[in-house]
Design a protein around this motif. Structure first.
Motif, PDB file in Angstrom:
ATOM      1  N   GLY A   1      27.740  -6.576 -11.027  1.00 54.22           N
ATOM      2  CA  GLY A   1      27.054  -5.757 -12.167  1.00 54.22           C
ATOM      3  C   GLY A   1      26.935  -4.178 -11.685  1.00 54.22           C
ATOM      4  N   ASP A   2      26.343  -3.628 -12.954  1.00 55.59           N
ATOM      5  CA  ASP A   2      26.541  -1.950 -12.735  1.00 55.59           C
ATOM      6  C   ASP A   2      25.009  -1.415 -12.252  1.00 55.59           C
ATOM      7  OD1 ASP A   2      26.453   0.582 -12.994  1.00 55.59           O
ATOM      8  OD2 ASP A   2      26.848   0.545 -14.984  1.00 55.59           O
ATOM      9  N   PRO A   3      24.881  -0.935 -11.199  1.00 57.66           N
ATOM     10  CA  PRO A   3      23.603  -0.918 -10.645  1.00 57.66           C
ATOM     11  C   PRO A   3      22.839   0.364 -11.230  1.00 57.66           C
ATOM     12  CG  PRO A   3      25.238   0.156  -9.041  1.00 57.66           C
ATOM     13  CD  PRO A   3      25.861  -0.751 -10.125  1.00 57.66           C
ATOM     14  N   GLN A   4      23.557   1.099 -12.314  1.00 53.37           N
ATOM     15  CA  GLN A   4      23.144   2.355 -12.837  1.00 53.37           C
ATOM     16  C   GLN A   4      22.759   1.679 -14.362  1.00 53.37           C
ATOM     17  OE1 GLN A   4      22.335   4.612 -11.318  1.00 53.37           O
ATOM     18  NE2 GLN A   4      23.839   4.029  -9.477  1.00 53.37           N
ATOM     19  N   GLU A   5      22.820   0.513 -14.838  1.00 51.51           N
ATOM     20  CA  GLU A   5      22.680   0.200 -16.318  1.00 51.51           C
ATOM     21  C   GLU A   5      21.155   0.267 -16.410  1.00 51.51           C
ATOM     22  OE1 GLU A   5      24.677  -0.805 -18.411  1.00 51.51           O
ATOM     23  OE2 GLU A   5      23.085  -1.506 -19.872  1.00 51.51           O
ATOM     24  N   VAL A   6      20.151  -0.276 -15.770  1.00 52.96           N
ATOM     25  CA  VAL A   6      18.722  -0.023 -16.159  1.00 52.96           C
ATOM     26  C   VAL A   6      18.175   1.007 -14.890  1.00 52.96           C
ATOM     27  CG1 VAL A   6      16.696  -1.142 -16.740  1.00 52.96           C
ATOM     28  CG2 VAL A   6      18.643  -2.409 -16.879  1.00 52.96           C
ATOM     29  N   LYS A   7      17.421   1.934 -15.544  1.00 49.96           N
ATOM     30  CA  LYS A   7      16.860   2.945 -14.330  1.00 49.96           C
ATOM     31  C   LYS A   7      15.322   2.447 -14.062  1.00 49.96           C
ATOM     32  CE  LYS A   7      19.016   6.146 -12.406  1.00 49.96           C
ATOM     33  NZ  LYS A   7      19.087   6.067 -10.932  1.00 49.96           N
ATOM     34  N   PHE A   8      15.193   1.701 -13.124  1.00 48.31           N
ATOM     35  CA  PHE A   8      13.795   1.158 -12.821  1.00 48.31           C
ATOM     36  C   PHE A   8      13.029   2.101 -12.071  1.00 48.31           C
ATOM     37  CE2 PHE A   8      15.845  -3.142 -13.564  1.00 48.31           C
ATOM     38  CZ  PHE A   8      15.017  -3.572 -14.558  1.00 48.31           C
ATOM     39  N   PRO A   9      12.063   2.275 -12.122  1.00 43.56           N
ATOM     40  CA  PRO A   9      11.184   3.426 -11.230  1.00 43.56           C
ATOM     41  C   PRO A   9      11.221   3.140  -9.784  1.00 43.56           C
ATOM     42  CG  PRO A   9       9.483   1.881 -12.007  1.00 43.56           C
ATOM     43  CD  PRO A   9      11.067   1.466 -12.870  1.00 43.56           C
ATOM     44  N   ARG A  10      11.460   4.245  -9.051  1.00 44.27           N
ATOM     45  CA  ARG A  10      11.388   4.268  -7.652  1.00 44.27           C
ATOM     46  C   ARG A  10      10.031   4.615  -7.117  1.00 44.27           C
ATOM     47  NH1 ARG A  10      16.240   2.817  -9.797  1.00 44.27           N
ATOM     48  NH2 ARG A  10      17.930   3.183  -8.477  1.00 44.27           N
ATOM     49  N   ALA A  11       9.030   3.572  -6.679  1.00 42.04           N
ATOM     50  CA  ALA A  11       7.880   3.808  -6.086  1.00 42.04           C
ATOM     51  C   ALA A  11       7.871   4.872  -4.976  1.00 42.04           C
ATOM     52  CB  ALA A  11       7.097   2.741  -5.729  1.00 42.04           C
ATOM     53  N   ARG A  12       6.636   5.695  -4.953  1.00 44.24           N
ATOM     54  CA  ARG A  12       6.741   6.720  -3.929  1.00 44.24           C
ATOM     55  C   ARG A  12       5.352   6.653  -3.370  1.00 44.24           C
ATOM     56  NH1 ARG A  12       9.423  11.644  -2.300  1.00 44.24           N
ATOM     57  NH2 ARG A  12      11.552  11.532  -2.567  1.00 44.24           N
ATOM     58  N   VAL A  13       4.839   6.288  -2.277  1.00 44.96           N
ATOM     59  CA  VAL A  13       3.443   6.169  -1.962  1.00 44.96           C
ATOM     60  C   VAL A  13       2.803   7.445  -1.442  1.00 44.96           C
ATOM     61  CG1 VAL A  13       1.923   4.939  -0.193  1.00 44.96           C
ATOM     62  CG2 VAL A  13       3.985   3.727  -1.279  1.00 44.96           C
ATOM     63  N   LYS A  14       1.891   7.914  -1.943  1.00 44.48           N
ATOM     64  CA  LYS A  14       1.491   9.164  -1.801  1.00 44.48           C
ATOM     65  C   LYS A  14       0.382   9.221  -0.547  1.00 44.48           C
ATOM     66  CE  LYS A  14       0.388  10.639  -6.394  1.00 44.48           C
ATOM     67  NZ  LYS A  14      -0.004   9.694  -7.454  1.00 44.48           N
ATOM     68  N   ASN A  15       0.556  10.422   0.161  1.00 46.12           N
ATOM     69  CA  ASN A  15      -0.112  10.682   1.414  1.00 46.12           C
ATOM     70  C   ASN A  15       0.150   9.649   2.627  1.00 46.12           C
ATOM     71  OD1 ASN A  15      -1.792  12.144  -0.050  1.00 46.12           O
ATOM     72  ND2 ASN A  15      -3.055  10.728  -0.741  1.00 46.12           N
ATOM     73  N   ALA A  16       1.247   8.908   2.540  1.00 41.84           N
ATOM     74  CA  ALA A  16       1.736   8.178   3.526  1.00 41.84           C
ATOM     75  C   ALA A  16       3.111   7.871   3.214  1.00 41.84           C
ATOM     76  CB  ALA A  16       0.894   6.889   3.714  1.00 41.84           C
ATOM     77  N   SER A  17       3.856   8.724   3.630  1.00 42.31           N
ATOM     78  CA  SER A  17       5.383   8.698   3.193  1.00 42.31           C
ATOM     79  C   SER A  17       6.032   7.920   3.683  1.00 42.31           C
ATOM     80  CB  SER A  17       6.064  10.269   3.377  1.00 42.31           C
ATOM     81  OG  SER A  17       5.995  10.429   4.731  1.00 42.31           O
ATOM     82  N   LEU A  18       5.612   7.202   4.790  1.00 38.39           N
ATOM     83  CA  LEU A  18       6.586   6.082   5.635  1.00 38.39           C
ATOM     84  C   LEU A  18       6.110   4.776   4.943  1.00 38.39           C
ATOM     85  CD1 LEU A  18       6.880   7.672   8.925  1.00 38.39           C
ATOM     86  CD2 LEU A  18       8.113   7.972   7.099  1.00 38.39           C
ATOM     87  N   ASP A  19       5.126   4.594   4.110  1.00 39.84           N
ATOM     88  CA  ASP A  19       4.563   3.467   3.602  1.00 39.84           C
ATOM     89  C   ASP A  19       5.729   2.853   2.168  1.00 39.84           C
ATOM     90  OD1 ASP A  19       2.854   2.589   5.407  1.00 39.84           O
ATOM     91  OD2 ASP A  19       1.429   3.135   3.880  1.00 39.84           O
ATOM     92  N   PHE A  20       5.942   1.684   2.032  1.00 41.97           N
ATOM     93  CA  PHE A  20       6.410   1.147   0.912  1.00 41.97           C
ATOM     94  C   PHE A  20       5.628   0.692  -0.091  1.00 41.97           C
ATOM     95  CE2 PHE A  20       8.641   0.413   4.932  1.00 41.97           C
ATOM     96  CZ  PHE A  20      10.227   1.109   4.611  1.00 41.97           C
ATOM     97  N   SER A  21       6.247   0.112  -1.274  1.00 37.36           N
ATOM     98  CA  SER A  21       5.582  -0.411  -2.458  1.00 37.36           C
ATOM     99  C   SER A  21       6.577  -0.982  -3.421  1.00 37.36           C
ATOM    100  CB  SER A  21       4.542   0.500  -3.242  1.00 37.36           C
ATOM    101  OG  SER A  21       4.168   0.114  -4.159  1.00 37.36           O
TER     102      SER A  21
END
Ligand code: KG4
Ligand code: ZN
Length: 345
Positions: free
Chosen positions: A204-224
């Motif tokens: 597949g083409d990883p650039q086909e759909v641009k899904f949002p990349r979540a950024r967790v505020k105030n705690a830059s080392l957390d994930f979502s």
């Protein structure tokens, strides 16, 4: 009860037992000194066929299946290591975190063997097993940064020494593996979804759909990861969801997850000044994550250590490794040790 504590701790054989989730596993590890080991056997009874029809793990079925498989798995691990219980110097068993019914099966079995044989028993935190899994194949000097990414966990730890772990970041919602499994289910790809998405993404083409990349505020080392999961659901319900090739959709989703894992990991490595980044847990088997994280680490002057696939997913060799340093020091837990589904590290 007799006390058969080994008189020669060097080259001690440790029996590891793991049943925290849906894999029943046993392993025999020969330990020369803390962190230096030879895996003599590692047996895993996978329950994918039990849970496939439900599209996820059914806890009651997991523990019932463990009851049937755990003893044969232990017997096979001993036999393929060419060892008997008489050769074993200690037992390490997962006591949490995980599914309580599943944990209890392995723990009760380990207690029974320890009681009957007089062998020392130590309870191990499943996450500690994942953190130390990279050491099963090569010595990894402390301190290092570990990204543990599985179906139940997504977190960054500073691994300072045996028994000294500091959590630097954690997912605020889903674990990355859970997101893989849920998206695979939405796409009707089957179970368990992580490996299927990985394989499908290769064409597949990883650039086909641009899904949002979540950024967790105030705690830059957390994930979502819940946002990207919802974005895939909305995409599938829309017009393009019907026309986009599944391989392109899978690759685009995977790319978003991989990038959301890489950014906090490199940030944590910089903050910690860690030369070595260890990638571990079931999602560490993901080929795109391994490739891109290795490249990102190298571009930042760091080195990625990732265990072979068989030690990324749940296994008992990593539990034996995590139990080894306490067993080598002559430590043991009482037979009253209990399973704790929420055991903190
Ligand atoms: O560590 P593990 O065996 O069990 C837990 O402690 O959770 O991890 C299982 C998770 C599942 O979510 C599975 O879909 C995911 O690891 N997984 C993968 C791949 N192989 C397994 N995810 C992405 N790509 C893979 N190749
Ligand atoms: Zn795990």
């Amino acid at each position: 009860m007799s006390d058969r504590r080994p008189t020669h701790p060097i080259n001690m054989l440790i029996l590891g037992i793991e049943s925290s989730c849906d894999d029943a596993a046993a392993a025999v590890l020969a330990i020369d000194k803390p962190g230096v080991a030879d895996v003599r056997s590692s047996v895993i009874a996978n329950q994918d066929d039990v849970h496939r029809a439900y599209g996820g793990i059914v806890p009651e079925l997991a523990s019932r299946s463990h009851i049937v498989t755990i003893l044969p798995v232990i017997e096979r691990a001993l036999a393929s290591a060419g060892a008997s219980l008489d050769d074993i110097g200690g037992i390490a068993v997962t006591c949490g975190p995980g599914l309580v019914g599943s944990l209890l099966v392995g723990l009760l079995c380990a207690k029974g063997i320890a009681q009957a044989s007089g062998l020392p028993l130590v309870g191990v935190n499943h996450l500690e097993g994942h953190l130390l899994a990279p050491m099963l194949e090569q010595p990894v000097p402390f301190p290092y940064l570990a990204l543990v990414v599985s179906g139940g966990h997504t977190a960054l730890f500073a691994v300072e020494d045996f028994g000294r772990y500091r959590r630097l970041g954690v997912t605020r919602d889903d674990a990355a593996g859970e997101a893989f499994d849920k998206v695979a289910k939405m796409m009707g790809l089957g179970y368990p979804g992580g490996r299927i998405i990985d394989e499908l993404s290769r064409s597949g083409d990883p650039q086909e759909v641009k899904f949002p990349r979540a950024r967790v505020k105030n705690a830059s080392l957390d994930f979502s990861f819940s946002g990207v999961k919802t974005a895939v659901a909305l995409f599938l319900a829309g017009e393009r969801g019907r026309t986009t090739a599944p391989s392109d959709l899978a690759a685009s989703f995977q790319e978003a997850v991989v990038e959301m894992l890489i950014r906090p990991t490199i940030a944590a490595a910089r903050e910690l000044g860690a030369d070595t980044i260890a990638l571990t847990g079931g999602v560490a088997a993901n080929s795109r994550l391994r490739k891109r994280l290795a490249a990102a680490a190298a571009a930042d002057g760091r080195h990625l250590v990732a265990p072979s696939f068989k030690y990324c997913t749940d296994n008992a060799a990593m539990i034996a490794m995590a139990g080894s340093y306490r067993l080598l020091r002559g430590k043991r837990d009482p037979l009253t040790i209990d399973a704790n589904p929420n055991l903190p590290l």
